[in-house]
Design a protein around this motif. Structure first.
Motif, PDB file in Angstrom:
ATOM      1  N   SER A 111      79.266  85.355  62.647  1.00  0.00           N
ATOM      2  CA  SER A 111      79.280  85.905  61.298  1.00  0.00           C
ATOM      3  C   SER A 111      80.682  85.795  60.717  1.00  0.00           C
ATOM      4  CB  SER A 111      78.861  87.376  61.321  1.00  0.00           C
ATOM      5  OG  SER A 111      77.617  87.544  61.949  1.00  0.00           O
ATOM      6  N   TYR A 118      83.241  87.554  57.582  1.00  0.00           N
ATOM      7  CA  TYR A 118      83.458  88.686  56.683  1.00  0.00           C
ATOM      8  C   TYR A 118      84.680  88.424  55.828  1.00  0.00           C
ATOM      9  CZ  TYR A 118      80.512  91.021  60.138  1.00  0.00           C
ATOM     10  OH  TYR A 118      79.487  91.361  61.001  1.00  0.00           O
ATOM     11  N   LEU A 136      80.133  91.384  54.480  1.00  0.00           N
ATOM     12  CA  LEU A 136      79.475  90.279  55.169  1.00  0.00           C
ATOM     13  C   LEU A 136      79.257  89.113  54.209  1.00  0.00           C
ATOM     14  CD1 LEU A 136      77.968  89.181  57.705  1.00  0.00           C
ATOM     15  CD2 LEU A 136      75.890  90.233  56.752  1.00  0.00           C
ATOM     16  N   GLN A 148      83.143  86.875  63.714  1.00  0.00           N
ATOM     17  CA  GLN A 148      82.664  87.785  64.753  1.00  0.00           C
ATOM     18  C   GLN A 148      81.507  87.135  65.486  1.00  0.00           C
ATOM     19  OE1 GLN A 148      80.235  91.108  63.554  1.00  0.00           O
ATOM     20  NE2 GLN A 148      80.918  92.412  65.225  1.00  0.00           N
ATOM     21  N   THR A 160      78.167  87.738  67.740  1.00  0.00           N
ATOM     22  CA  THR A 160      77.173  88.764  68.052  1.00  0.00           C
ATOM     23  C   THR A 160      76.202  88.239  69.104  1.00  0.00           C
ATOM     24  OG1 THR A 160      75.802  88.101  66.168  1.00  0.00           O
ATOM     25  CG2 THR A 160      77.362  89.909  65.818  1.00  0.00           C
ATOM     26  N   TYR A 165      80.821  92.937  70.629  1.00  0.00           N
ATOM     27  CA  TYR A 165      80.777  91.917  69.583  1.00  0.00           C
ATOM     28  C   TYR A 165      82.167  91.674  68.996  1.00  0.00           C
ATOM     29  CZ  TYR A 165      75.666  92.504  69.681  1.00  0.00           C
ATOM     30  OH  TYR A 165      74.349  92.567  70.049  1.00  0.00           O
ATOM     31  N   PHE A 185      85.696  90.281  67.366  1.00  0.00           N
ATOM     32  CA  PHE A 185      86.148  89.655  66.126  1.00  0.00           C
ATOM     33  C   PHE A 185      87.291  88.685  66.412  1.00  0.00           C
ATOM     34  CE2 PHE A 185      84.053  92.109  62.786  1.00  0.00           C
ATOM     35  CZ  PHE A 185      83.676  93.270  63.441  1.00  0.00           C
ATOM     36  N   TYR A 233      76.274 100.699  64.449  1.00  0.00           N
ATOM     37  CA  TYR A 233      77.524 100.395  65.136  1.00  0.00           C
ATOM     38  C   TYR A 233      78.659 101.267  64.605  1.00  0.00           C
ATOM     39  CZ  TYR A 233      75.284  95.746  65.786  1.00  0.00           C
ATOM     40  OH  TYR A 233      74.430  94.698  66.078  1.00  0.00           O
ATOM     41  N   VAL A 277      82.827 100.427  64.131  1.00  0.00           N
ATOM     42  CA  VAL A 277      83.881  99.416  64.161  1.00  0.00           C
ATOM     43  C   VAL A 277      85.156 100.091  63.683  1.00  0.00           C
ATOM     44  CG1 VAL A 277      84.683  97.224  63.187  1.00  0.00           C
ATOM     45  CG2 VAL A 277      82.241  97.552  63.665  1.00  0.00           C
ATOM     46  N   TRP A 325      85.230  95.995  67.383  1.00  0.00           N
ATOM     47  CA  TRP A 325      83.889  96.547  67.525  1.00  0.00           C
ATOM     48  C   TRP A 325      83.938  97.611  68.610  1.00  0.00           C
ATOM     49  CZ3 TRP A 325      80.289  96.820  71.459  1.00  0.00           C
ATOM     50  CH2 TRP A 325      78.953  97.017  71.097  1.00  0.00           C
ATOM     51  N   ARG A 360      77.686 100.473  69.934  1.00  0.00           N
ATOM     52  CA  ARG A 360      76.414 100.313  69.256  1.00  0.00           C
ATOM     53  C   ARG A 360      75.393 101.240  69.895  1.00  0.00           C
ATOM     54  NH1 ARG A 360      73.342  94.674  71.186  1.00  0.00           N
ATOM     55  NH2 ARG A 360      73.148  95.259  73.380  1.00  0.00           N
ATOM     56  N   TYR A 362      79.719  99.879  74.660  1.00  0.00           N
ATOM     57  CA  TYR A 362      81.051 100.244  74.207  1.00  0.00           C
ATOM     58  C   TYR A 362      82.048  99.133  74.495  1.00  0.00           C
ATOM     59  CZ  TYR A 362      79.022 104.920  74.203  1.00  0.00           C
ATOM     60  OH  TYR A 362      78.216 106.008  73.969  1.00  0.00           O
ATOM     61  N   ASP A 396      85.517  97.966  76.054  1.00  0.00           N
ATOM     62  CA  ASP A 396      86.170  98.425  77.284  1.00  0.00           C
ATOM     63  C   ASP A 396      87.239  99.476  77.012  1.00  0.00           C
ATOM     64  OD1 ASP A 396      86.104  95.192  79.012  1.00  0.00           O
ATOM     65  OD2 ASP A 396      84.584  96.759  78.771  1.00  0.00           O
ATOM     66  N   TYR A 405      84.778 102.703  60.895  1.00  0.00           N
ATOM     67  CA  TYR A 405      83.678 102.363  60.009  1.00  0.00           C
ATOM     68  C   TYR A 405      82.344 102.503  60.741  1.00  0.00           C
ATOM     69  CZ  TYR A 405      87.125  99.921  57.034  1.00  0.00           C
ATOM     70  OH  TYR A 405      88.182  99.606  56.225  1.00  0.00           O
ATOM     71  N   GLY A 410      72.568  90.738  64.553  1.00  0.00           N
ATOM     72  CA  GLY A 410      73.595  91.561  65.189  1.00  0.00           C
ATOM     73  C   GLY A 410      74.845  91.780  64.374  1.00  0.00           C
ATOM     74  N   GLU A 411      74.938  91.105  63.232  1.00  0.00           N
ATOM     75  CA  GLU A 411      76.124  91.296  62.404  1.00  0.00           C
ATOM     76  C   GLU A 411      76.100  92.680  61.751  1.00  0.00           C
ATOM     77  OE1 GLU A 411      73.676  89.204  61.916  1.00  0.00           O
ATOM     78  OE2 GLU A 411      72.762  89.810  60.017  1.00  0.00           O
ATOM     79  N   SER A 412      77.257  93.084  61.206  1.00  0.00           N
ATOM     80  CA  SER A 412      77.349  94.341  60.455  1.00  0.00           C
ATOM     81  C   SER A 412      77.027  94.047  58.996  1.00  0.00           C
ATOM     82  CB  SER A 412      78.744  94.939  60.596  1.00  0.00           C
ATOM     83  OG  SER A 412      78.933  95.477  61.877  1.00  0.00           O
ATOM     84  N   GLU A 413      75.779  94.337  58.629  1.00  0.00           N
ATOM     85  CA  GLU A 413      75.289  93.963  57.309  1.00  0.00           C
ATOM     86  C   GLU A 413      75.840  94.880  56.213  1.00  0.00           C
ATOM     87  OE1 GLU A 413      71.080  94.355  57.007  1.00  0.00           O
ATOM     88  OE2 GLU A 413      70.944  93.127  55.186  1.00  0.00           O
TER      89      GLU A 413
END
Lengths: 106, 118
Positions: free
Chosen positions: A34, A36, A46, A89, A91, A96, A98, B35, B37, B47, B50, B60, B62, B95, B103-106
Motif C-alpha cells: 500500500s 500513503y 491511503l 507499507q 500487509t 505490517y 512501513f 489497528y 499505528v 504499525w 491489530r 503486536y 516486537d 492513530y 490489510g491496509e489502513s483504509e
C-alpha cells in the motif's frame, strides 16, 4: 519482520513533472503493498492498495506498479497539492511494516 | 461517513501506564479488524497492533509486545490500547485505523499524542 526500504528518501521536483518512488521488501510480498500520502500535521491518507488499486477519490495521476519484492508509486503530472511525504507499507505478514518515507518537495 | 476519534493521550512518566480509546462510527465496527499505528514526532510510521472482529486474535510489533494490550468493545463501537511500562521511546502520536480489503489502513483517526517524560 519484513523490512521495507524506500528510495529516494527525499525528492525535489516541479509542478508538471513525473516522479517515481520505489519501495523494496526483503522478501516476496505478493502485491500486499500500500501507499500513503501525509501532509504536515495530518494523518496519512491511503492512496493505493494491493500494489495497483487506486483508493476511491484518489486522482488518476497516481499509479502503482511492481511485483515480487519491488514496487513503485508514480505521479504522472505533479500538482501543488502533491508535495507531501509518501510511505509504503506491506500487509503480507504482521507486523505490517512501513517504509521510512519519501519527502517530495518543490 | 467513517469517523475514528482517538482520546486518552497525555503526559506520563517512564514506567507509567495509559489507556487510549478510539470511538468509531459510520461503519459496522463489529465486522472490522482494527489497528493502532504510531508516529514519532518528525519521524516515520510504526504499525503497533491489530485485533480481529471478535477480539480474540491480536498481534503486536516486537517493540511493544508484552507491554501493550489491544482490546475492543463492539457494543460501544470502541477500540482500546492499554499501554504499560511506558518508555521515552513510546512518545508518539497514536492513530487508530480501520482495516481495508487487503490489510491496509483504509481510514485513520486524527491521532492522540502520548508523551513519556519525567
Amino acid at each position: 519482520d519484513i523490512q521495507m526500504t524506500q528510495s529516494p528518501s527525499s525528492l525535489s521536483a516541479s509542478v508538471g513533472d513525473r516522479v517515481t518512488i520505489t519501495c523494496r521488501a526483503d522478501q516476496i510480498i505478493r502485491n500486499y503493498l500500500s501507499w500513503y500520502q501525509q501532509k504536515p500535521g495530518k494523518a496519512p491518507r491511503l492512496l493505493i492498495y494491493a500494489a495497483f488499486t487506486l483508493q476511491t477519490g484518489v486522482p488518476s495521476r497516481f499509479s502503482g506498479g511492481g511485483s515480487g519484492t519491488e514496487y513503485t508509486l508514480s505521479i504522472s503530472s505533479l500538482q501543488p497539492e502533491d508535495f507531501a511525504t509518501y510511505y509504503c507499507q506491506q500487509t503480507y505478514s504482521p507486523p505490517y511494516t512501513f517504509g521510512q518515507g519519501t519527502n517530495l518537495d518543490i | 461517513e467513517v469517523q475514528l476519534v482517538e482520546s486518552g493521550g497525555g503526559l506520563v512518566q517512564p514506567g507509567g501506564s495509559l489507556r487510549l480509546s478510539c470511538a468509531a462510527s459510520g461503519f459496522t465496527f463489529s465486522s472490522s479488524w482494527m489497528y493502532w499505528v504510531r508516529q514519532t514526532p518528525g519521524k516515520g510510521l510504526l504499525w503497533v497492533s491489530r485485533i480481529n472482529t471478535d477480539g480474540d486474535t491480536t498481534n503486536y510489533a516486537d517493540s511493544v509486545k508484552g507491554r501493550f494490550t489491544v482490546s475492543r468493545d463492539n457494543a460501544k463501537n470502541t477500540l482500546y490500547l492499554q499501554m504499560d511500562s511506558l518508555r521515552a521511546e513510546d512518545t508518539a502520536v497514536y492513530y487508530c485505523t480501520k482495516r481495508g480489503y487487503t490489510g491496509e489502513s483504509e481510514y485513520w483517526g486524527q491521532g492522540t499524542l502520548v508523551t513519556v517524560s519525567s
